[in-house]
Design a protein around this motif. Structure first.
Motif, PDB file in Angstrom:
ATOM      1  N   UNK A  14       0.675   8.299  -2.421  1.00 38.08           N
ATOM      2  CA  UNK A  14       1.589   9.327  -1.930  1.00 38.08           C
ATOM      3  C   UNK A  14       2.099   9.075  -0.527  1.00 38.08           C
ATOM      4  N   UNK A  15       1.389   8.247   0.251  1.00 40.37           N
ATOM      5  CA  UNK A  15       1.795   8.022   1.643  1.00 40.37           C
ATOM      6  C   UNK A  15       1.091   6.787   2.191  1.00 40.37           C
ATOM      7  N   UNK A  16       1.458   6.418   3.408  1.00 40.67           N
ATOM      8  CA  UNK A  16       0.734   5.414   4.177  1.00 40.67           C
ATOM      9  C   UNK A  16       0.597   4.070   3.497  1.00 40.67           C
ATOM     10  N   UNK A  17      -0.622   3.521   3.562  1.00 41.75           N
ATOM     11  CA  UNK A  17      -0.895   2.197   3.011  1.00 41.75           C
ATOM     12  C   UNK A  17      -0.592   2.152   1.512  1.00 41.75           C
ATOM     13  N   UNK A  18      -0.980   3.193   0.801  1.00 43.63           N
ATOM     14  CA  UNK A  18      -0.780   3.200  -0.650  1.00 43.63           C
ATOM     15  C   UNK A  18       0.680   3.117  -1.035  1.00 43.63           C
ATOM     16  N   UNK A  19       1.523   3.884  -0.362  1.00 43.93           N
ATOM     17  CA  UNK A  19       2.962   3.852  -0.653  1.00 43.93           C
ATOM     18  C   UNK A  19       3.546   2.478  -0.317  1.00 43.93           C
ATOM     19  N   UNK A  20       3.223   1.963   0.865  1.00 46.22           N
ATOM     20  CA  UNK A  20       3.753   0.661   1.271  1.00 46.22           C
ATOM     21  C   UNK A  20       3.316  -0.433   0.309  1.00 46.22           C
ATOM     22  N   UNK A 220       3.009  -1.406   6.379  1.00 52.74           N
ATOM     23  CA  UNK A 220       3.544  -2.606   5.725  1.00 52.74           C
ATOM     24  C   UNK A 220       2.675  -3.833   5.989  1.00 52.74           C
ATOM     25  N   UNK A 221       2.048  -3.886   7.161  1.00 53.07           N
ATOM     26  CA  UNK A 221       1.176  -5.021   7.478  1.00 53.07           C
ATOM     27  C   UNK A 221      -0.081  -4.986   6.623  1.00 53.07           C
ATOM     28  N   UNK A 222      -0.566  -3.796   6.314  1.00 55.51           N
ATOM     29  CA  UNK A 222      -1.721  -3.677   5.429  1.00 55.51           C
ATOM     30  C   UNK A 222      -1.333  -4.034   3.989  1.00 55.51           C
ATOM     31  N   UNK A 223      -0.115  -3.693   3.611  1.00 55.07           N
ATOM     32  CA  UNK A 223       0.360  -4.052   2.274  1.00 55.07           C
ATOM     33  C   UNK A 223       0.414  -5.569   2.109  1.00 55.07           C
ATOM     34  N   UNK A 224       0.808  -6.276   3.167  1.00 47.63           N
ATOM     35  CA  UNK A 224       0.829  -7.739   3.110  1.00 47.63           C
ATOM     36  C   UNK A 224      -0.575  -8.306   2.936  1.00 47.63           C
ATOM     37  N   UNK A 229      -4.989 -10.398  -1.004  1.00 53.83           N
ATOM     38  CA  UNK A 229      -6.229 -10.214  -1.755  1.00 53.83           C
ATOM     39  C   UNK A 229      -5.977 -10.009  -3.244  1.00 53.83           C
ATOM     40  N   UNK A 230      -4.834  -9.458  -3.592  1.00 60.24           N
ATOM     41  CA  UNK A 230      -4.519  -9.220  -5.002  1.00 60.24           C
ATOM     42  C   UNK A 230      -4.071 -10.487  -5.720  1.00 60.24           C
ATOM     43  N   UNK A 231      -3.486 -11.415  -4.989  1.00 62.27           N
ATOM     44  CA  UNK A 231      -2.857 -12.581  -5.599  1.00 62.27           C
ATOM     45  C   UNK A 231      -3.817 -13.760  -5.704  1.00 62.27           C
ATOM     46  N   UNK A 232      -3.350 -14.812  -6.332  1.00 62.75           N
ATOM     47  CA  UNK A 232      -4.143 -16.033  -6.463  1.00 62.75           C
ATOM     48  C   UNK A 232      -4.288 -16.780  -5.143  1.00 62.75           C
ATOM     49  N   UNK A 233      -3.564 -16.361  -4.111  1.00 66.73           N
ATOM     50  CA  UNK A 233      -3.728 -16.983  -2.795  1.00 66.73           C
ATOM     51  C   UNK A 233      -5.157 -16.832  -2.274  1.00 66.73           C
ATOM     52  N   UNK A 243     -10.392  -8.106   7.996  1.00 64.03           N
ATOM     53  CA  UNK A 243     -10.140  -7.202   9.109  1.00 64.03           C
ATOM     54  C   UNK A 243      -8.740  -7.443   9.659  1.00 64.03           C
ATOM     55  N   UNK A 244      -7.897  -6.436   9.547  1.00 61.00           N
ATOM     56  CA  UNK A 244      -6.510  -6.516  10.010  1.00 61.00           C
ATOM     57  C   UNK A 244      -6.354  -5.414  11.053  1.00 61.00           C
ATOM     58  N   UNK A 245      -6.767  -5.741  12.278  1.00 63.27           N
ATOM     59  CA  UNK A 245      -7.002  -4.685  13.267  1.00 63.27           C
ATOM     60  C   UNK A 245      -6.465  -4.984  14.664  1.00 63.27           C
ATOM     61  N   UNK A 246      -5.535  -5.925  14.779  1.00 63.07           N
ATOM     62  CA  UNK A 246      -4.977  -6.226  16.090  1.00 63.07           C
ATOM     63  C   UNK A 246      -5.965  -6.833  17.064  1.00 63.07           C
ATOM     64  N   UNK A 247      -7.088  -7.333  16.533  1.00 63.71           N
ATOM     65  CA  UNK A 247      -8.107  -7.944  17.369  1.00 63.71           C
ATOM     66  C   UNK A 247      -9.168  -6.978  17.865  1.00 63.71           C
ATOM     67  N   UNK A 248      -9.127  -5.732  17.416  1.00 67.26           N
ATOM     68  CA  UNK A 248     -10.012  -4.699  17.975  1.00 67.26           C
ATOM     69  C   UNK A 248     -11.492  -5.064  17.829  1.00 67.26           C
TER      70      UNK A 248
END
Length: 256
Positions: A14-20, A220-224, A229-233, A243-248
């Motif tokens: 409905x919103x956020x990461x899921x929608x993107x 959108x960055x989380x969607x990437x 993780x979803x793909x064969x890559x 961890x996709x956190x800007x280095x935090x």
């Protein structure tokens, strides 16, 4: 078209990461099963279709096992199977503070959605993927599972730690069934959920001072990352915490 011909069930669309992620996966060729309790889920599905994708909307409370079972059943009935399950739905409640002040109702509701909801999603994803011959499960955790904070949200933090442990266990159990299970840990994001909580410049600065990149992440960055993780890559990855956190979580002292 890294997900061409695949079926992806995503919770919290409905919103956020899921929608993107629904929009991104559809652009990569996946058929989308958008699962959410919010009416805005229909808007996401409409947006996928408007962009030329194929999608259905399923209303479900992920904290209710029968709702989750019905969502997976609908996905298999509609599309014949499930290749990707993104257990992304989560909540962060205003009444969630420290261990002394946080009421049992807040803890129970948080764990119901953030932990049991993920567990139910994994349970039915594994069953569906066994029928499919394998698949990829992605569970949304958080950077808070790896660091402590002086502005506590004890139920949320503990729930995301549980997601990481659950992910590792399931990854090992199902590794030889061609079912991969990984976690995605976003940093602080410029989403409606977090921005409604960080509703003053002071609150936002309090977070950003700890992020080496100096900004909030985008859905959108989380969607990437979820697409990876979803793909064969990511075919040789399971039990990982991306961890996709800007280095935090890597930081001790940040740039001035």
């Amino acid at each position: 078209m890294r997900l061409q011909g695949r079926v992806a069930l995503i919770t919290g669309t409905g919103s956020g990461i899921g929608r993107a992620t629904a929009l991104r996966f559809a652009a990569e060729g996946a058929r989308i099963v958008g699962v959410d309790i919010a009416p805005s889920n229909e808007e996401t599905v409409d947006a996928v279709r408007a962009a030329g994708g194929e999608a259905i909307a399923v209303r479900a409370d992920v904290a209710v096992e029968s709702d989750v079972a019905a969502a997976f059943g609908r996905a298999e009935a509609e599309y014949g199977g499930i290749d990707v399950a993104f257990n992304n739905a989560g909540i962060m409640l205003d009444a969630d503070t420290d261990a002394i002040a946080t009421a049992d109702e807040t803890i129970d509701r948080t764990f119901g959605v953030n932990v049991k909801g993920v567990l139910y999603g994994c349970r039915y994803a594994v069953e569906a993927m066994r029928r499919r011959g394998g698949g990829s499960i992605i569970n949304t955790a958080s950077f808070v599972a790896s660091v402590g904070a002086a502005t506590p949200q004890i139920a949320y933090t503990a729930s995301k730690g549980a997601v990481l442990s659950l992910t590792r266990e399931l990854a090992v159990v199902h590794a030889r069934e061609n079912i991969r299970v990984n976690a995605l840990s976003p940093g602080p994001l410029r989403t409606e959920m977090l921005m409604s909580f960080l509703d003053t410049p002071e609150k936002r600065h309090r977070r950003l001072v700890h992020v080496p990149m100096g900004r909030f992440g985008e859905a959108d960055e989380m969607a990437s990352a979820a697409l990876f993780l979803a793909s064969d890559d990511s075919s040789y990855m399971t039990g990982a915490n991306l961890q996709v956190d800007g280095g935090l979580t890597a930081a001790y002292v940040t740039p001035e």
